[in-house]
Design an enzyme around this catalytic site. Structure first.
Site, PDB file in Angstrom:
ATOM      1  N   ASN A 164       4.981  15.904 -15.695  1.00  0.00           N
ATOM      2  CA  ASN A 164       4.739  15.245 -14.418  1.00  0.00           C
ATOM      3  C   ASN A 164       5.938  15.493 -13.494  1.00  0.00           C
ATOM      4  O   ASN A 164       7.072  15.147 -13.837  1.00  0.00           O
ATOM      5  CB  ASN A 164       4.542  13.744 -14.653  1.00  0.00           C
ATOM      6  CG  ASN A 164       4.154  12.995 -13.397  1.00  0.00           C
ATOM      7  OD1 ASN A 164       4.771  13.169 -12.359  1.00  0.00           O
ATOM      8  ND2 ASN A 164       3.154  12.146 -13.492  1.00  0.00           N
TER       9      ASN A 164
ATOM     10  N   ASP B  15       6.251  14.318 -10.343  1.00  0.00           N
ATOM     11  CA  ASP B  15       6.266  13.351  -9.246  1.00  0.00           C
ATOM     12  C   ASP B  15       7.665  13.096  -8.695  1.00  0.00           C
ATOM     13  O   ASP B  15       7.879  13.041  -7.478  1.00  0.00           O
ATOM     14  CB  ASP B  15       5.686  12.003  -9.701  1.00  0.00           C
ATOM     15  CG  ASP B  15       4.186  12.017  -9.863  1.00  0.00           C
ATOM     16  OD1 ASP B  15       3.557  13.049  -9.543  1.00  0.00           O
ATOM     17  OD2 ASP B  15       3.634  11.006 -10.321  1.00  0.00           O
ATOM     18  N   HIS B  16       8.627  12.905  -9.603  1.00  0.00           N
ATOM     19  CA  HIS B  16       9.936  12.439  -9.142  1.00  0.00           C
ATOM     20  C   HIS B  16      10.802  13.545  -8.571  1.00  0.00           C
ATOM     21  O   HIS B  16      11.872  13.260  -8.014  1.00  0.00           O
ATOM     22  CB  HIS B  16      10.624  11.653 -10.249  1.00  0.00           C
ATOM     23  CG  HIS B  16       9.897  10.371 -10.537  1.00  0.00           C
ATOM     24  ND1 HIS B  16       9.649   9.433  -9.549  1.00  0.00           N
ATOM     25  CD2 HIS B  16       9.320   9.895 -11.667  1.00  0.00           C
ATOM     26  CE1 HIS B  16       8.970   8.420 -10.072  1.00  0.00           C
ATOM     27  NE2 HIS B  16       8.756   8.675 -11.345  1.00  0.00           N
TER      28      HIS B  16
ATOM     29  N   ARG C 183      15.299  12.140   1.342  1.00  0.00           N
ATOM     30  CA  ARG C 183      16.050  12.683   2.473  1.00  0.00           C
ATOM     31  C   ARG C 183      15.142  13.357   3.491  1.00  0.00           C
ATOM     32  O   ARG C 183      15.524  13.558   4.642  1.00  0.00           O
ATOM     33  CB  ARG C 183      17.095  13.683   1.950  1.00  0.00           C
ATOM     34  CG  ARG C 183      17.978  14.243   3.043  1.00  0.00           C
ATOM     35  CD  ARG C 183      19.203  14.928   2.475  1.00  0.00           C
ATOM     36  NE  ARG C 183      20.031  15.476   3.527  1.00  0.00           N
ATOM     37  CZ  ARG C 183      21.241  15.974   3.337  1.00  0.00           C
ATOM     38  NH1 ARG C 183      21.755  15.971   2.115  1.00  0.00           N
ATOM     39  NH2 ARG C 183      21.944  16.464   4.329  1.00  0.00           N
TER      40      ARG C 183
ATOM     41  N   HIS D  30       0.724  12.685  -9.362  1.00  0.00           N
ATOM     42  CA  HIS D  30       0.032  11.454  -8.989  1.00  0.00           C
ATOM     43  C   HIS D  30       0.052  11.341  -7.469  1.00  0.00           C
ATOM     44  O   HIS D  30       1.101  11.105  -6.873  1.00  0.00           O
ATOM     45  CB  HIS D  30       0.735  10.254  -9.633  1.00  0.00           C
ATOM     46  CG  HIS D  30       0.049   8.947  -9.389  1.00  0.00           C
ATOM     47  ND1 HIS D  30       0.473   7.774  -9.980  1.00  0.00           N
ATOM     48  CD2 HIS D  30      -1.027   8.609  -8.620  1.00  0.00           C
ATOM     49  CE1 HIS D  30      -0.307   6.780  -9.588  1.00  0.00           C
ATOM     50  NE2 HIS D  30      -1.216   7.268  -8.745  1.00  0.00           N
TER      51      HIS D  30
ATOM     52  N   ARG E 241      -0.466   9.161  -4.753  1.00  0.00           N
ATOM     53  CA  ARG E 241      -0.602   7.722  -4.498  1.00  0.00           C
ATOM     54  C   ARG E 241      -1.068   7.446  -3.072  1.00  0.00           C
ATOM     55  O   ARG E 241      -0.870   8.257  -2.173  1.00  0.00           O
ATOM     56  CB  ARG E 241       0.732   7.009  -4.734  1.00  0.00           C
ATOM     57  CG  ARG E 241       1.068   6.777  -6.192  1.00  0.00           C
ATOM     58  CD  ARG E 241       2.389   6.052  -6.326  1.00  0.00           C
ATOM     59  NE  ARG E 241       2.652   5.623  -7.691  1.00  0.00           N
ATOM     60  CZ  ARG E 241       2.333   4.427  -8.187  1.00  0.00           C
ATOM     61  NH1 ARG E 241       1.740   3.533  -7.411  1.00  0.00           N
ATOM     62  NH2 ARG E 241       2.605   4.119  -9.436  1.00  0.00           N
TER      63      ARG E 241
ATOM     64  N   ARG F  86       4.312   8.109  -1.890  1.00  0.00           N
ATOM     65  CA  ARG F  86       5.750   7.868  -2.082  1.00  0.00           C
ATOM     66  C   ARG F  86       6.473   9.059  -2.711  1.00  0.00           C
ATOM     67  O   ARG F  86       7.689   9.158  -2.620  1.00  0.00           O
ATOM     68  CB  ARG F  86       5.971   6.623  -2.944  1.00  0.00           C
ATOM     69  CG  ARG F  86       5.534   6.767  -4.381  1.00  0.00           C
ATOM     70  CD  ARG F  86       5.859   5.538  -5.205  1.00  0.00           C
ATOM     71  NE  ARG F  86       5.105   4.367  -4.771  1.00  0.00           N
ATOM     72  CZ  ARG F  86       5.039   3.225  -5.468  1.00  0.00           C
ATOM     73  NH1 ARG F  86       5.711   3.129  -6.599  1.00  0.00           N
ATOM     74  NH2 ARG F  86       4.329   2.220  -5.048  1.00  0.00           N
ATOM     75  N   HIS F  87       5.731   9.934  -3.392  1.00  0.00           N
ATOM     76  CA  HIS F  87       6.390  11.111  -3.972  1.00  0.00           C
ATOM     77  C   HIS F  87       5.580  12.378  -3.740  1.00  0.00           C
ATOM     78  O   HIS F  87       5.970  13.229  -2.962  1.00  0.00           O
ATOM     79  CB  HIS F  87       6.732  10.921  -5.461  1.00  0.00           C
ATOM     80  CG  HIS F  87       5.757  10.133  -6.267  1.00  0.00           C
ATOM     81  ND1 HIS F  87       4.422  10.472  -6.396  1.00  0.00           N
ATOM     82  CD2 HIS F  87       5.930   8.999  -7.013  1.00  0.00           C
ATOM     83  CE1 HIS F  87       3.827   9.612  -7.188  1.00  0.00           C
ATOM     84  NE2 HIS F  87       4.707   8.701  -7.570  1.00  0.00           N
TER      85      HIS F  87
ATOM     86  N   GLU G 141      -3.416  12.726 -11.177  1.00  0.00           N
ATOM     87  CA  GLU G 141      -3.586  11.289 -11.363  1.00  0.00           C
ATOM     88  C   GLU G 141      -3.930  10.664 -10.027  1.00  0.00           C
ATOM     89  O   GLU G 141      -3.356  11.026  -8.995  1.00  0.00           O
ATOM     90  CB  GLU G 141      -2.306  10.668 -11.917  1.00  0.00           C
ATOM     91  CG  GLU G 141      -1.960  11.130 -13.321  1.00  0.00           C
ATOM     92  CD  GLU G 141      -0.695  10.482 -13.859  1.00  0.00           C
ATOM     93  OE1 GLU G 141      -0.496  10.545 -15.083  1.00  0.00           O
ATOM     94  OE2 GLU G 141       0.087   9.917 -13.065  1.00  0.00           O
TER      95      GLU G 141
ATOM     96  N   THR H 207       6.080   1.730 -10.967  1.00  0.00           N
ATOM     97  CA  THR H 207       5.371   2.765 -11.711  1.00  0.00           C
ATOM     98  C   THR H 207       4.091   2.134 -12.226  1.00  0.00           C
ATOM     99  O   THR H 207       3.890   0.918 -12.104  1.00  0.00           O
ATOM    100  CB  THR H 207       6.236   3.297 -12.878  1.00  0.00           C
ATOM    101  OG1 THR H 207       5.540   4.374 -13.520  1.00  0.00           O
ATOM    102  CG2 THR H 207       6.528   2.221 -13.896  1.00  0.00           C
ATOM    103  N   THR H 208       3.203   2.926 -12.796  1.00  0.00           N
ATOM    104  CA  THR H 208       1.955   2.393 -13.319  1.00  0.00           C
ATOM    105  C   THR H 208       2.261   1.391 -14.421  1.00  0.00           C
ATOM    106  O   THR H 208       2.944   1.706 -15.392  1.00  0.00           O
ATOM    107  CB  THR H 208       1.073   3.530 -13.869  1.00  0.00           C
ATOM    108  OG1 THR H 208       0.900   4.508 -12.843  1.00  0.00           O
ATOM    109  CG2 THR H 208      -0.276   3.005 -14.298  1.00  0.00           C
TER     110      THR H 208
ATOM    111  N   GLU I 212      -6.491   8.787 -21.808  1.00  0.00           N
ATOM    112  CA  GLU I 212      -5.054   8.886 -22.026  1.00  0.00           C
ATOM    113  C   GLU I 212      -4.560   7.494 -22.363  1.00  0.00           C
ATOM    114  O   GLU I 212      -4.705   6.564 -21.552  1.00  0.00           O
ATOM    115  CB  GLU I 212      -4.325   9.425 -20.794  1.00  0.00           C
ATOM    116  CG  GLU I 212      -2.823   9.515 -21.017  1.00  0.00           C
ATOM    117  CD  GLU I 212      -2.069  10.201 -19.894  1.00  0.00           C
ATOM    118  OE1 GLU I 212      -0.881   9.871 -19.689  1.00  0.00           O
ATOM    119  OE2 GLU I 212      -2.662  11.070 -19.217  1.00  0.00           O
TER     120      GLU I 212
ATOM    121  N   HIS J 152       3.312   7.793 -20.791  1.00  0.00           N
ATOM    122  CA  HIS J 152       4.073   6.696 -20.183  1.00  0.00           C
ATOM    123  C   HIS J 152       5.249   6.279 -21.060  1.00  0.00           C
ATOM    124  O   HIS J 152       5.083   5.725 -22.134  1.00  0.00           O
ATOM    125  CB  HIS J 152       3.211   5.471 -19.882  1.00  0.00           C
ATOM    126  CG  HIS J 152       3.846   4.580 -18.831  1.00  0.00           C
ATOM    127  ND1 HIS J 152       3.733   4.837 -17.483  1.00  0.00           N
ATOM    128  CD2 HIS J 152       4.619   3.484 -18.927  1.00  0.00           C
ATOM    129  CE1 HIS J 152       4.391   3.913 -16.804  1.00  0.00           C
ATOM    130  NE2 HIS J 152       4.941   3.090 -17.662  1.00  0.00           N
TER     131      HIS J 152
END
Length: 258
Positions: free
Chosen positions: A22, A24-25, A33, A58, A60, A64-65, A85, A115-116, A166, A207
């Site tokens: 994943n 996402d981050h 930034r 994911h 969202r 946010r990411h 996701e 987070t989820t 999952e 997770h």
């Protein structure tokens, strides 16, 4: 437990296990930034070259990411297997049908959560999710539900038309990280995974996994895919994403065959 209405043929299980990474981050860091660096698209390719079988993102509601453009680029400008996701909303369904990924994983989503925070309540939303999953399946998209390791949620997922579940293994992973791995929680994961595969659902897990907990979960033969994000991106700060994914690939493969 009643027999599910839609029981299918038991999936073929083998010694291999897929690794989903994943990214996402990477998007979280970029968005802190603004601009385009670091790029989740590039991170996805680094992860794939290092041994990832699947790239998970994911999308969202609050973006946010991962952004819409990230999803579009990954689907249309790469040959990677993309697991998207998303919440079970009409907005997300429209995006997925317009830009069909390799697979979709339906997750619960609350705007205020970091987070989820748990699995999707398929039991409580069965009529809605049956219709929702049906529309995605008609578009040729494989659908997974992200659920707690509970046989009732697995059964409901099957009856709703999901192709896979999952299992949310966060509770087990938290106990592992505290140094007191919960055997009761581990048994729940094992039981739910067996129930899923015995009734024809493919079973994944995700997770909170790190090297240690992933090695333990990978030993469960019914689980065919692990999805890991936050830990890998965090470790990549110190040693690089390619090295981290390569190490995780080695850890779960060794655990699976030992």
């Amino acid at each position: 437990m009643n027999n599910p209405k839609n029981k299918r043929k038991t999936p073929n299980l083998d010694s291999s296990i897929r690794l989903g990474v994943n990214v996402d981050h990477v998007g979280t860091l970029r968005n802190a930034r603004g601009g385009s660096h670091p790029d989740p698209f590039l991170a996805a390719h680094v992860a794939a070259e290092a041994g990832a079988d699947i790239i998970t993102v994911h999308l969202r509601e609050d973006r946010r990411h991962i952004l819409d453009d990230d999803v579009s680029r990954l689907i249309h400008e790469s040959n990677l297997s993309i697991n998207m996701e998303m919440a079970a909303t009409e907005e997300m369904a429209s995006i997925a049908i317009t830009n069909p990924p390799s697979a979709i994983c339906l997750v619960p989503e609350q705007r205020q959560e970091l987070t989820t925070e748990g699995g999707l309540d398929v039991v409580g939303q069965l009529p809605y999710l049956t219709k929702f999953i049906g529309s995605l399946s008609e578009a040729g998209i494989k659908v997974t539900t992200f659920v707690d390791p509970d046989e009732q949620q697995v059964e409901a997922s099957l009856n709703a038309g999901a192709n896979a579940v999952e299992l949310h293994v966060g509770t087990y992973c938290e106990s592992y990280d505290r140094g007191h791995a919960s055997q009761n929680e581990f048994k729940r994961v094992v039981s739910a995974s067996r129930y899923a595969t015995n009734n024809g659902l493919e079973c994944h897990a995700g997770h909170g996994l790190n090297y240690g907990s992933a090695a333990i979960i990978a030993k469960i033969g019914q689980i065919t895919e692990l999805n890991i994000g936050h830990f890998l991106i965090g470790e990549a700060v110190f040693t690089g994403l390619g090295d981290v994914v390569t190490k995780m690939r080695r850890v779960i493969d060794l655990a699976r065959t030992s």
